[in-house]
Design a protein around this motif. Structure first.
Motif, short mmCIF file in Angstrom:
data_model
loop_
_atom_site.label_atom_id
_atom_site.label_comp_id
_atom_site.label_asym_id
_atom_site.label_seq_id
_atom_site.Cartn_x
_atom_site.Cartn_y
_atom_site.Cartn_z
N ARG A 27 0.85 -1.20 0.00
CA ARG A 27 0.00 0.00 0.00
C ARG A 27 0.89 1.25 0.00
O ARG A 27 2.02 1.21 0.46
N THR A 28 0.32 2.34 -0.47
CA THR A 28 1.06 3.60 -0.38
C THR A 28 0.93 4.13 1.04
O THR A 28 0.01 3.76 1.78
N GLN A 29 1.85 5.02 1.39
CA GLN A 29 1.81 5.62 2.71
C GLN A 29 0.50 6.39 2.89
O GLN A 29 -0.10 6.35 3.97
N ALA A 30 0.02 7.04 1.84
CA ALA A 30 -1.24 7.79 1.91
C ALA A 30 -2.42 6.85 2.16
O ALA A 30 -3.34 7.18 2.93
N GLU A 31 -2.42 5.68 1.51
CA GLU A 31 -3.49 4.70 1.74
C GLU A 31 -3.49 4.24 3.20
O GLU A 31 -4.55 4.11 3.80
N LEU A 32 -2.31 3.96 3.72
CA LEU A 32 -2.21 3.53 5.12
C LEU A 32 -2.73 4.61 6.06
O LEU A 32 -3.44 4.31 7.02
N LEU A 33 -2.39 5.83 5.77
CA LEU A 33 -2.84 6.97 6.57
C LEU A 33 -4.36 7.00 6.62
O LEU A 33 -4.97 7.09 7.69
N PRO B 11 10.04 4.45 -3.31
CA PRO B 11 9.24 5.27 -4.23
C PRO B 11 8.47 4.39 -5.22
O PRO B 11 8.98 3.36 -5.67
N ALA B 12 7.25 4.80 -5.54
CA ALA B 12 6.43 4.08 -6.51
C ALA B 12 7.01 4.27 -7.90
O ALA B 12 7.50 5.35 -8.23
N PRO B 13 6.96 3.23 -8.73
CA PRO B 13 7.50 3.35 -10.10
C PRO B 13 6.79 4.44 -10.92
O PRO B 13 7.44 5.13 -11.71
N HIS B 14 5.49 4.64 -10.69
CA HIS B 14 4.71 5.60 -11.46
C HIS B 14 4.88 7.04 -10.99
O HIS B 14 4.61 7.97 -11.74
N ASP B 15 5.33 7.22 -9.73
CA ASP B 15 5.49 8.57 -9.18
C ASP B 15 6.48 8.49 -8.02
O ASP B 15 6.16 7.97 -6.96
N ARG B 16 7.65 9.03 -8.20
CA ARG B 16 8.72 8.93 -7.20
C ARG B 16 8.38 9.64 -5.88
O ARG B 16 9.02 9.40 -4.87
N ARG B 17 7.37 10.51 -5.91
CA ARG B 17 6.96 11.20 -4.68
C ARG B 17 6.10 10.31 -3.79
O ARG B 17 5.94 10.57 -2.60
N VAL B 18 5.50 9.27 -4.37
CA VAL B 18 4.62 8.36 -3.65
C VAL B 18 5.46 7.23 -3.05
O VAL B 18 6.24 6.59 -3.76
#
Length: 159
Positions: A59-65, A92-99
């Motif tokens: 999961r992304t950090q935002a999803e966990l949040l 970092p996510a492959p589609h967006d290094r900020r995620v």
């Protein structure tokens, strides 16, 4: 061990009996859960993040949040601690290094059953003197109160 919970409601809480009872319940329940989590080398809230990753790793950090219902600083601090403990990785996510994508390590995955056991034991302790009907009613009431407080917080003016 003696019960140190005051049996008498403070005068200033007399118009907030339910809120006072919720506070006392939450404090006691959280304290017991924290002691159980310490035995697993976890801090309160970390098990909630791990549970989300047990259900769906990566999961992304935002999803966990969002899914855990914890604030940003708590999630960031918890994830950092869990990464340092070798329970998860962040990349970092492959589609967006900020995620940032959060993934369990083998050590993190190994906590699935101990956390499930801990949660089951906490539940057994909590409902020991309740009937199944009382458990259902309490759960329904707790969710209704939570929704009411959340709805109020969304409507409250900021600042």
């Amino acid at each position: 061990m003696s019960d140190t919970t005051p049996t008498e409601l403070p005068n200033t809480a007399r118009d907030g009996r339910l809120s006072y009872a919720i506070f006392q319940l939450a404090r006691t329940h959280r304290g017991h859960a924290a002691a159980m989590l310490r035995a697993l080398n976890l801090h309160p809230g970390q098990e909630l993040l791990l549970m989300q990753l047990f259900d769906r790793d990566g999961r992304t950090q935002a999803e966990l949040l969002e899914r855990a219902g914890l604030d940003h600083s708590t999630v960031s601090k918890s994830l950092r601690r869990m990464q340092e403990a070798g329970l998860l990785t962040r990349a970092p996510a492959p589609h967006d290094r900020r995620v940032m994508v959060v993934s369990l390590t083998d050590a993190g995955r190994a906590l699935r059953e101990p956390i499930a056991d801990m949660w089951r034991t906490l539940e057994q302790i909590s409902v020991r003197d309740l009937t199944p009907e009382q458990i259902d009613m309490f759960t329904t009431c707790a969710r209704t109160i939570e929704k009411s407080v959340r709805d109020h917080n969304r409507q409250a003016p900021v600042g």
